[in-house]
Each structure stands twice: as structure tokens, then as C-alpha cells.
Design an enzyme around this catalytic site. Structure first.
Site, PDB file in Angstrom:
ATOM      1  N   VAL A 193      20.523 -11.388  -7.496  1.00  0.00           N
ATOM      2  CA  VAL A 193      20.641 -12.291  -8.644  1.00  0.00           C
ATOM      3  C   VAL A 193      19.506 -12.057  -9.635  1.00  0.00           C
ATOM      4  CG1 VAL A 193      20.523 -14.718  -9.347  1.00  0.00           C
ATOM      5  CG2 VAL A 193      21.949 -14.052  -7.395  1.00  0.00           C
ATOM      6  N   GLU A 194      18.308 -11.856  -9.125  1.00  0.00           N
ATOM      7  CA  GLU A 194      17.145 -11.774 -10.013  1.00  0.00           C
ATOM      8  C   GLU A 194      17.080 -10.462 -10.796  1.00  0.00           C
ATOM      9  OE1 GLU A 194      14.984 -13.954 -10.875  1.00  0.00           O
ATOM     10  OE2 GLU A 194      15.487 -15.567  -9.480  1.00  0.00           O
ATOM     11  N   THR A 195      17.232  -9.335 -10.113  1.00  0.00           N
ATOM     12  CA  THR A 195      17.006  -8.043 -10.790  1.00  0.00           C
ATOM     13  C   THR A 195      18.039  -6.988 -10.424  1.00  0.00           C
ATOM     14  OG1 THR A 195      15.522  -7.305  -9.012  1.00  0.00           O
ATOM     15  CG2 THR A 195      14.506  -8.422 -10.906  1.00  0.00           C
ATOM     16  N   ILE A 226      18.800 -12.940  -3.278  1.00  0.00           N
ATOM     17  CA  ILE A 226      17.800 -13.289  -4.292  1.00  0.00           C
ATOM     18  C   ILE A 226      17.513 -12.079  -5.171  1.00  0.00           C
ATOM     19  CG2 ILE A 226      15.345 -13.810  -4.634  1.00  0.00           C
ATOM     20  CD1 ILE A 226      16.787 -16.302  -4.015  1.00  0.00           C
ATOM     21  N   TYR A 263      22.238 -21.833  -9.644  1.00  0.00           N
ATOM     22  CA  TYR A 263      21.496 -20.700  -9.102  1.00  0.00           C
ATOM     23  C   TYR A 263      21.605 -20.667  -7.580  1.00  0.00           C
ATOM     24  CZ  TYR A 263      17.572 -17.639  -7.973  1.00  0.00           C
ATOM     25  OH  TYR A 263      16.799 -16.612  -7.469  1.00  0.00           O
TER      26      TYR A 263
END
Length: 324
Positions: free
Chosen positions: A113-115, A110, A304
Site C-alpha cells: 500500500v505504501e510504496t 503495508i 487504510y
């Protein structure tokens, strides 16, 4: 349709000249006891950003094939960095797994993928993005007004300058890119320092992601998906790529020529049928399980969830190989 204080690129959100902003400030001051003068000062700093509205209508999940979306996130360097992050924070990740049941590689994926593990937390001032969306978005203004109010509650409540925080064009913040209401609902102080800090503290981010998944029904010890085989052309009798609770029977899939090729499923199990398209026209079939659906509560896109599951597996495999 959300009403708009103005439409010029240099427009601001000064409560003195915009009644709707003034009404929001008064509501927050009354309900939460936040100083009206600090709320007013924050909103005077907010600026209208039309590029935020443009970005909202061009999300990658709406326009890419799976192989295109996959290649954004599944690269050797991102996997390598994920293994390094896992090793650096293994104690917190294992503690999160023990408490919430979410495997370390899923939490790390997570963040990847996010940051990219906190390296890219966003370049938009959250105050500007949320103010623009709250008072200018044609359909979701009310939703974003709630997010703006939550953001002001969080920042002013923690003594943080609202104008100093940066995030995504949609107002997502920090290591895990929580929107403000998710920050309020699911952020945890996982290192017991008295603050729930998702902007700067990776340990709090780890615990908060695991808590988010747990609260959305993560099933401890269960898989995310199983691979399947199927026809070259997607059968019309099956609805694919819906991010709803698993509701398709294995019998219905079998009748359409789709069969699991790995994993152990009971005859009564329900799944989410996923069909992933590639540039050469072939289709890959995947059966999402309950934990796949839980990942889509973080971002309502089957692409996602596939990216998170794929990156998690790659990080786990690479970490095990490094340990040999």
C-alpha cells in the site's frame, strides 16, 4: 498558526534571513551536537513548495468511498508483486514474525500500500516538504518542525545529504514511508549491518514495520477483523468508522441489528464497527478488532486499515495457491 518566512514559490529557508530557521538550527546544534555549518547548509538548500500544502488538504482517505479506495490498492498485479516480495524475503519476514508476532502478509501489505514494495517511495524532496510544512502549515507547523528536526538528525547523523532524499508530500520516507520521528523511534537494523536504512534496505523495512506494530500493541496470533451482517441503512445508534481503541459491545451491535457472521468472538469482546459504502448504495459491515486498530496507528483511516487487511488476505491466499 505557524509563522512563515515567506510566501513566494521561490522562497528559501536560509537561516541568515529567517530568524525562526536560525533558531531551529541553533537548537539542534546545541542539543544534538550537530555541526551548525552543516545544518545551515542543509536549510539553505530547502525550497518552499506550495503544492505540498495543497496536497495535505486533498488526501484520498477524506474523499473516497470504500470501493474507490479499495480499487487503488487491490489489483491482480499488486497482489502478484506482493507474493513475489514475500517469497524473495521469506526468511526476514518469518524472522520478524517470530520476534514481533506480525504475520508476513501484513508486513508485505503495508509495503504494498505504501510504496508498491519499494517501487514508488515518493517524488518530493523530503527537505523541501518538511521545511514548507514546518514554517507554512496553518495549523500543524509545530508538529512538522519536530519532523524536520528529526529528519536532519537522521540524515546528518548517518552521513546522508538531506537534500538527496525523496519521499511523500508529508515527509514520509523509504520503503515503509515512516515519518522521521517514527524512523527514530521504531526503525531497526534487521540485517545487523550497523545501519538502520529504510531508504534502500527492504530487510530493515520488514523488521521496522513489525517492530512498529509490536510497539503499538499488536496481538500475536489474533485476527484483524470479522465480517458482520446488518441493516440496509446504517443504524444511528452506532458510531461507525472511528479509529479509536475498540469500545463497542456486541450487545449494542445486536440491538442495532448487526451480528458477526464469521470468526469467534466472546460476549465481552469490544470491537470497532466499520460500515463500508459502495457505488450502488449497499453497505458492508465489518467489526475491527485490536489489530485493526493497531494498523490505524500507521495511518489514522479505517479505509487504510481495510486496504491493508484486504491486500494481506489476497497475498496470503495467492501465496498458498502458488504453493499447491
Amino acid at each position: 498558526m505557524a509563522s512563515a518566512p515567506g510566501t513566494r514559490a521561490n522562497d528559501n529557508f536560509d537561516p541568515a534571513t529567517h530568524p525562526e530557521v536560525r533558531e531551529m538550527v541553533a537548537s539542534l546544534a546545541q542539543q544534538d551536537g550537530l555541526p551548525a555549518e552543516k545544518l545551515e547548509a542543509a536549510m539553505r538548500e530547502a525550497r518552499f513548495r506550495p503544492q505540498v500544502l495543497d496536497a495535505m488538504s486533498h488526501a484520498a482517505e477524506r474523499r473516497l468511498r470504500w470501493d474507490q479506495y479499495r480499487d487503488i490498492f487491490i489489483q491482480p498485479e499488486r497482489v502478484r508483486q506482493g507474493v513475489a516480495f514475500l517469497e524473495a524475503h521469506r526468511d526476514a519476514l518469518e524472522r520478524a514474525q517470530q520476534r514481533y508476532g506480525v504475520p508476513p502478509e501484513v508486513v508485505v501489505a503495508i509495503l504494498g500500500v505504501e510504496t508498491q514494495y519499494g517501487q514508488h517511495k515518493g517524488s518530493h524532496r523530503v527537505l523541501d516538504s518538511l521545511s514548507t510544512l514546518a514554517f507554512h502549515h496553518p495549523e500543524r507547523g509545530q508538529f512538522f518542525r519536530g519532523e524536520l528536526m528529526a529528519f536532519l538528525q537522521i540524515t546528518l547523523g548517518q552521513g546522508v545529504d538531506p537534500a538527496s532524499q525523496y519521499g511523500s508530500y508529508a515527509g514520509a520516507m523509504g520503503y515503509p514511508q515512516f515519518i522521521p520521528t517514527s524512523y527514530q523511534a521504531y526503525a531497526v537494523d534487521f540485517d545487523d549491518d550497523g545501519l538502520r536504512d529504510l531508504w534502500n534496505n527492504p530487510v530493515d523495512a520488514i523488521g521496522s514495520i513489525a517492530n512498529y506494530f509490536s510497539e503499538h500493541g499488536w496481538q500475536r496470533g489474533q485476527a484483524v477483523l470479522v465480517e458482520a451482517s446488518g441493516p440496509d441503512v446504517q443504524p444511528p445508534s452506532i458510531v461507525f468508522n472511528q479509529t479509536v481503541p475498540p469500545d463497542t459491545s456486541l450487545a449494542a451491535l445486536a440491538a442495532a441489528g448487526i451480528e458477526p457472521t464469521a470468526g469467534q468472538l466472546a460476549a465481552e469482546d469490544k470491537v470497532l464497527p466499520i460500515a463500508l459504502d459502495y457505488a450502488d448504495g449497499h453497505v458492508r459491515y465489518v467489526l475491527g478488532l485490536r489489530n485493526f486498530y493497531v494498523i490505524t496507528r500507521y495511518n489514522h483511516s479505517h479505509l487504510y486499515a481495510m486496504a491493508v487487511a484486504t491486500l494481506a488476505q489476497a497475498i496470503q491466499t495467492a501465496s498458498e495457491e502458488d504453493a499447491l
